[in-house]
Design a protein around this motif. Structure first.
Motif: not given
Length: 304
Positions: A161-171, A276-277
């Motif tokens: 697994t290569r983690a690329l970037r973190r992502e915010q999950v929003v309402f 999430m990533e």
């Protein structure tokens, strides 16, 4: 073990029956049967069970499928490498089998594929979108070369697994919807969890990635959301939210344009933020061919 026997095996896996595989390869059905019997004899294992609708892989057959795909792919790569060992990126050829979850395929992949095609115009890209577990199985049986997904960090035996970037999950929700439910919400007052659950919602399928994290957080508070609509495509969810059908819970990048133009508003809540990533995953035994390496380079330059 001959390459043609492996290719025949893979044709049966793809087509589902001996007869369809024979038709695709231009062999008689008896020739296909003979090749598979010979392959099974050399391996000392039964690869297929005959079932009413065709041929089903045995457990040994599923284990062999990954390596069979790798051998066939290596043979294709070997032929191509003779001509392209020192090839410039624009001369690299091959087929890239890419798996992706819907949210990433919709919001991230188009730009990546445009840049990759301009870099390696001779590479054919086949994109498959499906639920995450099916994509992981594709990596394991080698029907998918690379998987681009977004979730909590994947730690599974046999996968890199290569983690690329973190992502915010929003309402997010339309201004009209928020105003009709709670006039105070648009001004920035965070909604408590109970008030949030009273909103109408359109959400991705239960049990998938960030929806799973949302349901877990709410269940700890003895709360839950019954969405009006469930759909796997985040673009569909964003359009529904924009039209006021309901609020939704999606990666920020999926709704970025709508948030910038004000057709959607981020709904702040008292729930802990969910991140999430974006990740690229491949099998540990996978040979990273030149066209795969170029795709990874393009992807990492754009998604960071």
């Amino acid at each position: 073990m001959e390459l043609r026997e492996i290719e025949t095996f893979l044709a049966i896996v793809e087509q589902g029956t001996f007869s369809k595989a024979a038709e695709k390869l231009g062999y008689s059905q008896s020739a296909v049967t003979v090749q598979i019997k010979q392959l099974e004899h050399e391996l000392g294992a039964r690869l297929f069970d005959r079932v009413p609708r065709g041929a089903a892989l045995t457990e040994q057959g599923r284990a062999f499928a990954f390596h069979a795909n790798e051998i066939a792919g290596a043979a294709r790569a070997a032929r191509a490498s003779v001509a392209s060992a020192q090839a410039a990126p624009q001369d690299i050829a091959g087929v890239l089998r890419l798996g992706s979850v819907e949210s990433v395929a919709t919001a991230i992949l188009p730009e990546v594929l445009v840049h990759f095609h301009s870099t390696c115009p001779r590479v054919q890209v086949i994109v498959t979108t499906a639920q995450r577990d099916r994509m992981i199985e594709g990596l394991r049986n080698n029907t998918i070369d690379l998987l681009l997904t977004m979730e909590g960090h994947v730690h599974q035996s046999g996968l890199v697994t290569r983690a690329l970037r973190r992502e915010q999950v929003v309402f997010v929700a339309s201004p009209a919807l928020l105003e009709s439910v709670d006039e105070g919400a648009p001004a920035g007052r965070p909604l408590d969890a109970a008030s949030l659950c009273e909103l109408p919602f359109v959400l991705t399928e239960r049990g998938e990635s960030y929806r799973l994290e949302l349901d877990r957080a709410l269940s700890e508070l003895d709360l839950h959301i019954n969405p009006l609509i469930e759909a796997g495509n985040t673009e569909t969810l964003v359009h529904l939210a924009e039209r006021g059908v309901g609020a939704t819970f999606v990666p920020r990048f999926s709704a970025q344009r709508e948030l910038e133009r004000g057709s959607l508003i981020e709904v702040t809540t008292q729930l802990a933020p969910v991140e999430m990533e974006t990740q690229l995953i491949h099998h540990t035994g996978k040979w990273i061919a030149p066209h795969m390496r170029m795709f990874i380079e393009v992807l990492e330059s754009l998604v960071k």
